[in-house]
Structure formats: C-alpha cells, structure tokens
Scaffold this motif. Sequence first.
Motif, mmCIF file in Angstrom:
data_model
loop_
_atom_site.group_PDB
_atom_site.id
_atom_site.type_symbol
_atom_site.label_atom_id
_atom_site.label_comp_id
_atom_site.label_asym_id
_atom_site.label_seq_id
_atom_site.Cartn_x
_atom_site.Cartn_y
_atom_site.Cartn_z
ATOM 1 N N ALA A 414 27.475 48.986 17.537
ATOM 2 C CA ALA A 414 26.613 49.443 18.636
ATOM 3 C C ALA A 414 27.053 48.824 19.958
ATOM 4 O O ALA A 414 27.007 49.485 21.014
ATOM 5 C CB ALA A 414 25.156 49.100 18.339
ATOM 6 N N ILE A 415 27.476 47.561 19.915
ATOM 7 C CA ILE A 415 27.950 46.897 21.132
ATOM 8 C C ILE A 415 29.183 47.615 21.671
ATOM 9 O O ILE A 415 29.316 47.841 22.877
ATOM 10 C CB ILE A 415 28.261 45.413 20.849
ATOM 11 C CG1 ILE A 415 26.981 44.675 20.452
ATOM 12 C CG2 ILE A 415 28.919 44.752 22.060
ATOM 13 C CD1 ILE A 415 27.204 43.235 20.048
ATOM 14 N N TYR A 416 30.072 47.998 20.767
ATOM 15 C CA TYR A 416 31.269 48.748 21.164
ATOM 16 C C TYR A 416 30.882 50.075 21.813
ATOM 17 O O TYR A 416 31.434 50.462 22.846
ATOM 18 C CB TYR A 416 32.146 48.982 19.940
ATOM 19 C CG TYR A 416 33.261 49.981 20.165
ATOM 20 C CD1 TYR A 416 34.413 49.620 20.869
ATOM 21 C CD2 TYR A 416 33.141 51.282 19.690
ATOM 22 C CE1 TYR A 416 35.428 50.541 21.091
ATOM 23 C CE2 TYR A 416 34.155 52.212 19.898
ATOM 24 C CZ TYR A 416 35.296 51.835 20.594
ATOM 25 O OH TYR A 416 36.291 52.758 20.807
ATOM 26 N N PHE A 417 29.931 50.776 21.237
ATOM 27 C CA PHE A 417 29.507 52.069 21.771
ATOM 28 C C PHE A 417 28.864 51.922 23.149
ATOM 29 O O PHE A 417 29.058 52.757 24.035
ATOM 30 C CB PHE A 417 28.521 52.744 20.816
ATOM 31 C CG PHE A 417 29.151 53.303 19.575
ATOM 32 C CD1 PHE A 417 30.439 53.805 19.596
ATOM 33 C CD2 PHE A 417 28.445 53.326 18.382
ATOM 34 C CE1 PHE A 417 31.025 54.334 18.453
ATOM 35 C CE2 PHE A 417 29.009 53.847 17.223
ATOM 36 C CZ PHE A 417 30.296 54.347 17.266
ATOM 37 N N ILE A 418 28.072 50.848 23.351
ATOM 38 C CA ILE A 418 27.447 50.621 24.654
ATOM 39 C C ILE A 418 28.500 50.336 25.711
ATOM 40 O O ILE A 418 28.454 50.884 26.823
ATOM 41 C CB ILE A 418 26.437 49.452 24.583
ATOM 42 C CG1 ILE A 418 25.275 49.788 23.641
ATOM 43 C CG2 ILE A 418 25.881 49.135 25.971
ATOM 44 C CD1 ILE A 418 24.344 48.628 23.370
ATOM 45 N N LYS A 419 29.481 49.509 25.367
ATOM 46 C CA LYS A 419 30.557 49.204 26.313
ATOM 47 C C LYS A 419 31.376 50.440 26.637
ATOM 48 O O LYS A 419 31.805 50.645 27.767
ATOM 49 C CB LYS A 419 31.457 48.103 25.736
ATOM 50 C CG LYS A 419 30.814 46.728 25.688
ATOM 51 C CD LYS A 419 31.776 45.707 25.123
ATOM 52 C CE LYS A 419 31.152 44.307 25.134
ATOM 53 N NZ LYS A 419 32.054 43.293 24.555
#
Length: 424
Positions: A414-419
């Motif tokens: 999810a962190i990757y997708f937000i970035k």
Amino acid sequence: MKRISFKKSPFAQNVFILLTGSLISQVLPFLMLPILQKYFYKPADFGILTVFISMCEIFSSIACLKMEFAIVVQRTIRNAINTAFAAIKIVGFMTLFSLLIVVLFKNQLSEYYNEPKLANYLFLLPIYVFLVGTNDVLSYWFNRKKKFKTISSSKVVQTSFAETIKLILGYLGFNYLGLLLGRLLGFLFSGCYLIWRFFKEDTRALKLIRHSESNQLVRENKKYLFFTTPGVFVNSLINLIYLNMFISYYGKDIAGLLGVSMTYLSAGFGVISISFSQVFFSKVSEIEDSHHLLQVYKRFAKQLAIMALIPLGVIYLIPTKLVVYLLGEEWNQLLSVARIMAVWLSVWFVSSSLSFIYIRLGRQKEMLLFDCLHLLLIVIGFFSARLINHSLNSALWGFSISQSVYYLFAIFIAIYFIKKSKQA
C-alpha cells in the motif's frame, strides 16, 4: 502541514464512538461463550456453526456486489440514495441466487459434512444473506452521513439479541440450530433498528430514488463489481477452503475449535479493526493530497501495530489449566489453537484496519490478483507444513505463517501504491 492529533481529532472521536459500541457488543458474547461451551453446546456444534457461516459468507460478503462502498464516496444525497437503492436490488438478486444454490445442492452439502439434518436448515442461508446485505447497505448509508453512533448502536442490538437467543435455545436443548438461529436473529433485530433509524431521519431521501439513475450509478461504479467483489469473494472462499482442509484431515471438532478461538480473539482484534476501518474509509475518501495520505497511513499503521501486541501478549499469558478448568476437558486444545491463530491475526488486524486504502487509490484490480495469490499461498503453507509433520499444530503453523506473510505484504505494498500515486 499541521499534524493531526489522534486524541482530539474528529477521526479519533468517530473511532471511539464505533469502538465503544463494538466493545459493548462484544462484552456479552465474551461472557456468554464460556457458558455456552461448558453447559449447552459441544465443539462439533460450534464446528457446524463455523462451516455454516463460512458458506453464508460466500454469498453475504458479496451480497451488494460491494456497491455499499460506493455509497460513502457519493458527493450528493441523490446519488447516495440511488446507489443504496441499487445495492438493495442487488441484495435481492443475491438472495434468490443463494436460494437456488441451496435447493440444488442442500443434500450434497449435508452428505459432505455427514450431517443429514443440516439439509433441513440450509434454507436459513438465503435469509442470512438478505439480512447481512441489508445491514451492510444501511451501515454504509449512515457511514456516509457520519452517524457513527447509529452504527455503534446497531452492533449492540445485534449481539445482545444473538447471544440471548443462543442461551435460551441452548437451555431448551437445541444443538447447533440454536447457534444458527441466534446469529441470524441478531442480524434481524439489528436490521430492524437501522431501518427504524432510516425512516426516522431520511424518509425524504426516498423521493429522490430513480430506477434509471440507480442503474447508471452501478455502471459508473463498476470497478466495485468487477474488481472489489471478486477479491472479497476469494477471501471468503479462502475461509471456507481452509476450514474444509482442517475438517478433512482433523475432523469436525477442529472447525469448532477454530471458530471459537476466532470468536475469543475477535474481542481483542476484530472489534477495533471493524470500528477503525469504517472511519478510516470515510477519512481517506476526503484526502486529496497524496503526501498527506501517506503520512496518515504510516502513522496509523504504526499505532495499530503497537495495539496488536496487547491481545497477542495476553493470549500467551493465559494458563492452559485455567481454560480446561473453566470449559471442560473437551476444550483442552482450544488455547494452543488460539495462540497459533493469534500470530497471523495480529498482522491481519493492522492490514484489515487499513485495507480501504486500496479502494481509495483505485487499486482493486491489483488487489484481485493478490487475493488469488493469497489463496495459493494458504494451500501451499498448509500442505508444506503437513509434509514436515502431520500434527494439527504443524498444519496450524503452516497456515498461520502463510497468512502472516500475505498480510505483511498487503501492508507494505500500500505504501508503494501511495507513493506511485504521488508521482503520477
């Protein structure tokens, strides 16, 4: 950017409102469950209940084809009520579909679980689907309106009636049917409460309903149908498959142990997760800035991870002899099962509490792929563990490790997708 105080923010207040209702609604089941276990229902009874709920979840988890999520993100009352109307129509269709499945396959299901009488009670499945679907639509309607006290109260109504009915029917000598009826009637009274609140506050919204507009909103929100719904279905399928794997190799009683341990653990994990996730969804739906979104996600992920350690530590401190003394010798494996299940549930707690982030980011398509890999991972973990050792604990650890790996992956991806959304 000004830092949001978790203790004083409207977000925290809304979580607290839902959490209070959830805690109250869980106190009675938590206190009643030992009584039901010791005096009225056997592990096999809880096993049938667990399997029945898992079968119901195949349909009830997608009873609205996840259009209830679309209610929250609508910007106007007119669109929101027509989305809710579309969801109700879908619930009706899914109820009829589940009824058809029951009529066609009730005897085969009863034979599979070696419970001939189960065929007589499977008609409860479509009723369960309708009640859960209706509750979901109304809950997300009140979520959009930020009426979290109403949602909280409905949880109290549901469990209060459910547990009281289970106790009464257990005293009257019912077997697993008492557990099934208790759960079903709990949703019935909860739904009646939500309907009463709706007609008390929002009857004027009914005048805005248009059949054509509701159909158009389904088309506009088709991502929930085509990507979110299959993902939720796969997750429900996972629950049914892993239960059947354990039943096939270790008997029906293990399903009861798994179901009861999950009930106890939900008092520590599930209550906060459900309360947090609904308010989290409402909050992130309003955040446009991706940098702010990343800050909110990371902050709450850290706080939830710390909170997850509390119930995990408690379950490992409880003496095994105490459980046997309170519940009886036939529940002597309960604590060992619960301890292993608590490991992956602590990771699931964090992941599920934040899971609405994927809908906010429009990543349903990717999550559908991940859910399919999740199913494969569970099967590999279970049978790999059995190759090492055929014991129940070995299989449970294989399952628990697989679950933990997946939910850790879900948190960090999810962190990757937000970035990535920030860069876009």
